[in-house]
Every structure is written in C-alpha cells, then in structure tokens.
Scaffold this active site. Sequence first.
Site, PDB file in Angstrom:
ATOM      1  N   GLU A 115       0.877  -1.051   0.456  1.00 55.74           N
ATOM      2  CA  GLU A 115      -0.453  -0.157  -0.006  1.00 55.74           C
ATOM      3  C   GLU A 115       0.836   0.959  -0.246  1.00 55.74           C
ATOM      4  O   GLU A 115       1.669   1.571   0.590  1.00 55.74           O
ATOM      5  CB  GLU A 115      -1.291  -0.187   1.612  1.00 55.74           C
ATOM      6  CG  GLU A 115      -1.562  -0.986   1.550  1.00 55.74           C
ATOM      7  CD  GLU A 115      -2.629  -1.046   2.852  1.00 55.74           C
ATOM      8  OE1 GLU A 115      -2.628   0.134   4.077  1.00 55.74           O
ATOM      9  OE2 GLU A 115      -2.281  -1.914   3.476  1.00 55.74           O
ATOM     10  N   LYS A 117       2.230   4.916   1.260  1.00 57.49           N
ATOM     11  CA  LYS A 117       2.420   5.219   2.545  1.00 57.49           C
ATOM     12  C   LYS A 117       2.141   6.900   2.488  1.00 57.49           C
ATOM     13  O   LYS A 117       2.660   7.719   1.558  1.00 57.49           O
ATOM     14  CB  LYS A 117       3.908   5.143   2.778  1.00 57.49           C
ATOM     15  CG  LYS A 117       3.801   5.671   4.419  1.00 57.49           C
ATOM     16  CD  LYS A 117       4.872   5.658   5.272  1.00 57.49           C
ATOM     17  CE  LYS A 117       4.596   5.577   7.304  1.00 57.49           C
ATOM     18  NZ  LYS A 117       5.047   6.937   7.226  1.00 57.49           N
ATOM     19  N   ASP A 119       1.375  10.360   2.993  1.00 51.35           N
ATOM     20  CA  ASP A 119       1.415  11.597   4.441  1.00 51.35           C
ATOM     21  C   ASP A 119       0.843  12.423   4.531  1.00 51.35           C
ATOM     22  O   ASP A 119       0.595  13.466   3.899  1.00 51.35           O
ATOM     23  CB  ASP A 119       3.171  12.136   3.667  1.00 51.35           C
ATOM     24  CG  ASP A 119       3.794  12.921   3.824  1.00 51.35           C
ATOM     25  OD1 ASP A 119       3.660  12.454   5.765  1.00 51.35           O
ATOM     26  OD2 ASP A 119       4.985  13.562   3.472  1.00 51.35           O
ATOM     27  N   TYR A 226      -7.133   2.026   6.444  1.00 51.95           N
ATOM     28  CA  TYR A 226      -6.066   1.246   5.937  1.00 51.95           C
ATOM     29  C   TYR A 226      -6.160  -0.083   6.492  1.00 51.95           C
ATOM     30  O   TYR A 226      -5.604  -1.018   6.887  1.00 51.95           O
ATOM     31  CB  TYR A 226      -4.915   1.514   5.642  1.00 51.95           C
ATOM     32  CG  TYR A 226      -4.286   3.097   6.265  1.00 51.95           C
ATOM     33  CD1 TYR A 226      -4.393   2.246   7.789  1.00 51.95           C
ATOM     34  CD2 TYR A 226      -3.775   3.609   6.212  1.00 51.95           C
ATOM     35  CE1 TYR A 226      -3.875   2.968   8.567  1.00 51.95           C
ATOM     36  CE2 TYR A 226      -3.418   4.862   7.223  1.00 51.95           C
ATOM     37  CZ  TYR A 226      -3.175   4.762   8.507  1.00 51.95           C
ATOM     38  OH  TYR A 226      -2.848   5.233   9.290  1.00 51.95           O
ATOM     39  N   LYS A 313      11.229   3.527   3.197  1.00 52.63           N
ATOM     40  CA  LYS A 313      10.565   4.725   2.766  1.00 52.63           C
ATOM     41  C   LYS A 313      11.490   5.076   0.811  1.00 52.63           C
ATOM     42  O   LYS A 313      12.546   5.232   0.384  1.00 52.63           O
ATOM     43  CB  LYS A 313      10.967   5.920   3.659  1.00 52.63           C
ATOM     44  CG  LYS A 313      10.310   5.205   5.266  1.00 52.63           C
ATOM     45  CD  LYS A 313       8.819   6.448   5.245  1.00 52.63           C
ATOM     46  CE  LYS A 313       9.025   7.693   6.000  1.00 52.63           C
ATOM     47  NZ  LYS A 313       9.620   8.295   7.089  1.00 52.63           N
ATOM     48  N   CYS A 407      27.372  44.192 -11.413  1.00 52.68           N
ATOM     49  CA  CYS A 407      27.474  43.132 -12.404  1.00 52.68           C
ATOM     50  C   CYS A 407      28.934  42.747 -11.852  1.00 52.68           C
ATOM     51  O   CYS A 407      29.903  42.748 -11.473  1.00 52.68           O
ATOM     52  CB  CYS A 407      26.747  42.879 -14.045  1.00 52.68           C
ATOM     53  SG  CYS A 407      27.336  41.268 -14.533  1.00 52.68           S
ATOM     54  N   CYS A 410      30.525  41.149 -15.072  1.00 52.18           N
ATOM     55  CA  CYS A 410      31.082  42.031 -15.769  1.00 52.18           C
ATOM     56  C   CYS A 410      31.728  43.694 -15.304  1.00 52.18           C
ATOM     57  O   CYS A 410      32.180  44.721 -16.338  1.00 52.18           O
ATOM     58  CB  CYS A 410      30.499  42.685 -17.280  1.00 52.18           C
ATOM     59  SG  CYS A 410      29.179  43.220 -17.105  1.00 52.18           S
ATOM     60  N   CYS A 425      21.469  43.299 -15.207  1.00 52.84           N
ATOM     61  CA  CYS A 425      23.107  43.764 -15.365  1.00 52.84           C
ATOM     62  C   CYS A 425      23.314  44.964 -16.998  1.00 52.84           C
ATOM     63  O   CYS A 425      22.087  44.457 -17.643  1.00 52.84           O
ATOM     64  CB  CYS A 425      23.340  42.908 -15.790  1.00 52.84           C
ATOM     65  SG  CYS A 425      25.655  43.275 -16.888  1.00 52.84           S
ATOM     66  N   CYS A 431      28.691  42.210 -21.675  1.00 53.25           N
ATOM     67  CA  CYS A 431      28.743  41.037 -20.356  1.00 53.25           C
ATOM     68  C   CYS A 431      29.379  39.771 -20.826  1.00 53.25           C
ATOM     69  O   CYS A 431      28.375  39.357 -21.255  1.00 53.25           O
ATOM     70  CB  CYS A 431      27.495  41.043 -19.474  1.00 53.25           C
ATOM     71  SG  CYS A 431      27.696  40.132 -18.186  1.00 53.25           S
TER      72      CYS A 431
HETATM   73  S1  IVH Z   1      -0.679   1.178   8.608  1.00 56.39           S
HETATM   74  C1  IVH Z   1      -0.845  -0.653  13.009  1.00 56.39           C
HETATM   75  N1  IVH Z   1      -0.614   1.525   6.028  1.00 56.39           N
HETATM   76  O1  IVH Z   1       2.216   6.157   8.461  1.00 56.39           O
HETATM   77  C2  IVH Z   1      -0.025  -0.374  11.190  1.00 56.39           C
HETATM   78  N2  IVH Z   1      -0.218   3.753   7.995  1.00 56.39           N
HETATM   79  O2  IVH Z   1       4.786   5.925   9.873  1.00 56.39           O
HETATM   80  C3  IVH Z   1      -0.596   1.115  12.095  1.00 56.39           C
HETATM   81  N3  IVH Z   1       0.371   5.926   7.112  1.00 56.39           N
HETATM   82  O3  IVH Z   1       0.719   5.968  11.753  1.00 56.39           O
HETATM   83  C4  IVH Z   1      -0.466   1.992  10.086  1.00 56.39           C
HETATM   84  N4  IVH Z   1      -0.433   5.318   5.279  1.00 56.39           N
HETATM   85  O4  IVH Z   1      -0.364   7.372  10.104  1.00 56.39           O
HETATM   86  C5  IVH Z   1      -0.502   1.996   7.880  1.00 56.39           C
HETATM   87  N5  IVH Z   1      -1.221   3.054   3.606  1.00 56.39           N
HETATM   88  C6  IVH Z   1      -0.890   2.596   5.124  1.00 56.39           C
HETATM   89  C7  IVH Z   1      -0.189   4.244   5.977  1.00 56.39           C
HETATM   90  C8  IVH Z   1      -0.426   4.129   7.247  1.00 56.39           C
HETATM   91  C9  IVH Z   1       0.106   5.717   5.727  1.00 56.39           C
HETATM   92  C10 IVH Z   1       0.876   6.376   8.389  1.00 56.39           C
HETATM   93  C11 IVH Z   1       0.156   6.127   9.319  1.00 56.39           C
HETATM   94  C12 IVH Z   1       1.486   5.304  10.975  1.00 56.39           C
HETATM   95  C13 IVH Z   1       1.962   6.331  10.243  1.00 56.39           C
HETATM   96  C14 IVH Z   1       3.465   5.215  10.600  1.00 56.39           C
END
Ligand code: IVH
Length: 668
Positions: A115, A117, A119, A226, A313, A407, A410, A425, A431
């Site tokens: 999945e 991640k 932000d 999630y 990451k 400048c 030059c 300039c 120049c």
């Molecule tokens: S699972 C038991 N899935 O990342 C696991 N977290 O660094 C609980 N996050 O606190 C988290 N996308 O805020 C999970 N697909 C994803 C996620 C995700 C973002 C965040 C979440 C978590 C943090 C951990």
Amino acid sequence: MNKIAIQQRIYALRGELKGHNYQYYVLDNPKISDTEYDILLRELVNLEAKLAEPIPDDSPTQTVGFKPDTAFKPRKHGIPMLSLANAFSDEEIIDFKRRHQDILNDDATLTYIAEPKVDGLAINIYYEFGQLVFAATRGDGVTGEDVTDNIRSVAGIPWSLDADVPDKFEVRGEVYMSKASFAALNQKQQEVGGKVFANPRNAAAGSLRQLDASITASRNLSFFAYATGLGGDAFANSQSELLEKLNKFGFATQETALLNDKQAMFNHYQTWMKKRPSLDYEIDGMVFKVNDFKQQQLLGSVARAPRWAIAYKFPAEEVETVVEAITWQVGRTGVITPVANMKAVNVAGVMVARATLHNIQELARKDVRVGDRVVIRRAGDVIPEVVKSLSIDEENRAAPTPVPTTCPVCDAAVGQEPGEAAIRCTGGLSCSAQLKQRIKHFVSRDGFDIEGFGSKLAEALVDKGLVKSIADVFQLDFEVLATWEGMGEKKITNLKLAIESRKKIALSRFIYALGIRHIGQATATSLAQHFKTLKALQDANEENLLEINDVGPEVAASLRYFFAELHNQEVLQHMFEYGVTVLDDETPEVDNSHPLAEKTVVITGSFSQIKRNQAKILLQQLGAKVASAVSKNTDILIAGEKAGSKLKKAEVLGIQVVDEAQLLEWLS
Ligand code: IVH
C-alpha cells in the site's frame, strides 16, 4: 420493537440527526427538508421516551444547533494505534521477510500486500451500531484528540455504514490534503496574508485542528482507510479482504498489490517511486504488510510497531543542509539571480549543491544567510529550491548578503525597472555572462538547432574571445578551434556541417533565436505568421504590432527597442554577410473552418508521438489559442500520459478532454 432494537435505532437516529445539524448549521448546506428532519426528530423523541433511560446531553433532542463542545478533548482509542517500523534499503526488506520465515517456518507461504504510504495524519473513527460517533487523532497511540466535528467534512469517510458491522467498530486511516487543494489553499492564504503551509501534511493537520468546523470543511481534506481497531478481528481474514469491505462501505481506499517475493517488492517500490510525482497526493514510501491475518497474529508486535508491517521509505524530497555561500548568476537578458551554494546533499535520489533563490524579494522574504541551516526541497522533476532557513538566532548569524550594485561578471552598473522584482546587469552584450547565455539560446534546439554546439563550447568560445556576438557563430575560426583539447578533426567537420546546414532558417525560429526580451516561441510564431517577412516585422510600428493577439504594449516596446538598437542592426547585418538566410513565413492563413479555430486549448501530460512545444506551434497554426492554465475559458484540454491537476480541474469544470490520438488526428 424489543429493547435492543430500540437502542440501535436511537443510536442511528442520533448519528443521522447530528449529521444533518452539521450540514445545516455548519455548512449551510442541508441535505434534507425541514419536514423530513422533523419526522426523524419526532421518532427519536418517541423512542427515547419509550426506552425510559437517561438521555445524554448531546442527543439532538436536547440540543439546538451544532455544538463543537468536544473539540480537541482527549479521546481514548478502543485499541491502541500502532506505528510502523521504517526501512531504507532493499537489504532491510530482505531482513524483514527473513524474520517472518524464521518465526512462522521456512517454507510458510507468505503474501505481502503493498500500500502506498500516504503522507497525512492518522485518524481513528469510532462507529456505534453503524453510526459515526466520534473521531480522534492518533495522539500518543493510546489517547488522541477529538476531531469528530471536523472529520465529518472529509471526503472518503461515510457517516453511517449500511452493512453488518460490529456494534463497536473502529476504522483507521490517513487524512490528507491533495496537492491541488494544497496549492489552491496556499495561494488563497498568500492573497489574504494568512498562514502559508510548508507541505500538504502540515496543511492537513492545521486544517483538521480548527475550532470552526466550517473552516475545515472549506479545506478539501480527503481520507484513505487502511486498518480497523475495535471490532476488527473477526471481520475479515486478510488485509486485502478488509480493504475490499471497507471500500464497499464507502471508505476511500488506495490501489494495492499482492506480492509474493522480494524481487516483486523491489520492483513495485521502484514503480511507485516513479509514479510519485504524478500522483495527486503526497506519498513518502510503500507499506508492505503480511496479508493473512492469522499470520499477522502469529507474528505479533514489538514495542509500538507490528512485526508484520514495514514502511519502505522513499528518499526524502526535503532535506536539511548548510548554506556555504550566496552568489549571483547573470542570465541571458541580464537578470541577476541570487543562488544558494550549499553543502551537497542527496535529495530524492539526486545530489544537490545549488538552488535558486529566485530574486531579491524572495531572498529577503526567506531571509537566507551564509552559514544558515536550511531546508531544501526537490519534488519530482522540479528544480531544487530553498524552502526556509532554520536559523533564527540573530546574534550568531551572518549579516544578510548585500544586493550587488555592479554586475558580478562584467562590473557594469545594476539597474531595476519599476515594478519588476528582478535586478539587471546593464552591460548588455559586453557582459560575457549575458553573451554566453545568449549564444546557448541562439544555437539551442528551438533556435538555430545547431547540433554539437553545447554549453561548454559556447562558454569556451566567449571566454577565449572567439565569439563576441551571436553573429560570430557563423564566422568561427576553425583553425584555432582545431588546436583546442578535445576538438578532433571529426568534431570540427561535424560542427562545420551542422552550422552550414542551418544557415537557412524559418522566420519564427529566427525571431525566437534572437532572444528578444518577452519573446517566447509562441509569440515568435504569431509574429512570423502575421508579418511573413523579417523586413515587415522590422518595419512594424506599435500599432501594427498590437494587432496581434498575444502582443501587448510591453512586447511591442521590447521588439521596437531591439530592432531600433544600432548594435543589434549591425549584428543582423553581419549574420546576413556570413550567409544566414531567413525564409519568409509560408503558413497559410488560418482556416476558420477547422474545429480548433479560435478555440482556447491547454496541453498537459506527456505524449509519445509529439513534443508538447511542437504540438503547441502546430495548434496555433490551426488557429487555436494555446493557454497554460485551465480556467472556465478553456474550450479543450489535451491530456497526455500522467496528466495531473489540470485534468482534474478540467473534469470539475466540465471541459472537453481529448487524448493524444485525437490531437494527432487534428494535426494531420
Ligand atoms: S498501517 C499497524 N498503512 O504511517 C499499522 N499506515 O509511520 C498501522 N500511514 O501512523 C499503520 N499510510 O499514519 C498504515 N497504508 C498505510 C499507511 C500508514 C500512511 C501512516 C500512519 C502511521 C504511520 C506510521
């Protein structure tokens, strides 16, 4: 109705009515009529009376309006919210997988779900008998802050679940702000002098923590589910099944993949890293989770993170480093730009040591000084930029870098035109910095297109005095050139041929190559189409120039100034003496019957068969106006691969969207 059924109906009605109160009082956007509302309220009054139990203060039968009285109060989660361990290399993923095999057994079948991640910030949403009762931030994992009122306006979160879910049920996920909403918010904030957010994550957090829920609602937050908390155990057998169910209930979920071996995991990670810039929301890695819930249970947790999941990451897009010097760079038209020279750092996979500070206003606004610790950012293909300085201790900082009065290349005086942020300039072509940039532009692909005439050669020619104006490109002393290191016979022959073959040039290219201020490719094309010959353009007065669509007073003045300048006339004269021939423009008059005639079009994304610039020029020849941003005045959006926010906006505005195939058909 038995007691339990009454209780359940009461919960459902309270949840539903609270939602309608919110729509009515907070958003000014009721979803039902007053009569429908009254029927529901009366039903609740009757059932509460029938149950004959104490009625809580926050029941809609006891309150008027919508009270955000629980805002930010501590809220304990039904089950603690865990965090994730991080990985930064393929090796760490191999270790992660090996630990699973050691604990389960060597030949256990392991499938991982991948999945993205997201932000944003983690939220726990608590449902009772299928009704959203409260929502809280992650906090310390055990207790978070109540954000129930604010969460109701977040897209991707249903207020009630029309399904057979456990009586007490927690759904978890990430609240985030899309890149488009983030950009729009910051622009608005800037206009009204409000807080400008550093990134979408901060903006999402700031927007969710608002006492006035209508502000949160105006910020366009979104959500991806999630996980579950309370009530989640017997609910599904695997993460993929869980996500499927949550999605059916109305939660937004992300695109996932099931992967069986490490190579597939590495490939998947790489694919998403490439996809990252074109996504409409920020992700900072991939999460790999053991898909099977029984296996997850066997693996258990360590400290506050599960053993069965890991966040791989992406290399950071924002990194800290130190400014070693602030220097000034002189551009083609003399603009002098401050540049931060920094201790080199890896940003999103690329070493970065220099970043533009744009202009003196930006430099002053960001207050970046030599010796400062700064945050630099490089998102996708974007040029690195200094986000902010972290040094605020005035006493121990260097003084601000003074703005140059002459400048740096030059020594000519520096000037600033009224209303312009840039300083320039005034040395013109005397120049060497300006001359170098001018030559590079002159021979570039969209100009004279001289193959083998790169930046290094242009710089060396100016430094060694072999080229003193753009005309000298056609009068190179090849005998001297042949004595230079790395200039073999073959290179010289090829360069000679390339220059020779480009001496006949189309009028539009020629105008563009001259590098006249404010004249980009599109304007050069319009000018060529309109005037047909260089002579006619040179002779044009302001009135003639203003007849053209994309020529305003500034562009007209710039053109007239260029052609009136004696030195420029001399340079043109030399070019013709050295054999340059400018071909008259032969583009036929615009055919007004073409479907694109007079249409305002925007091009976005990437195309496989044609370059964007090329498409732009051809479209103009068909009579289309090519704009750079989508607005309500746009007629057609031509969207290639990886079209992003422009496509979204066009869809929202109901603008016609066509693909590359249609574009090619029109152009042919
Ligand atoms: S699972 C038991 N899935 O990342 C696991 N977290 O660094 C609980 N996050 O606190 C988290 N996308 O805020 C999970 N697909 C994803 C996620 C995700 C973002 C965040 C979440 C978590 C943090 C951990």
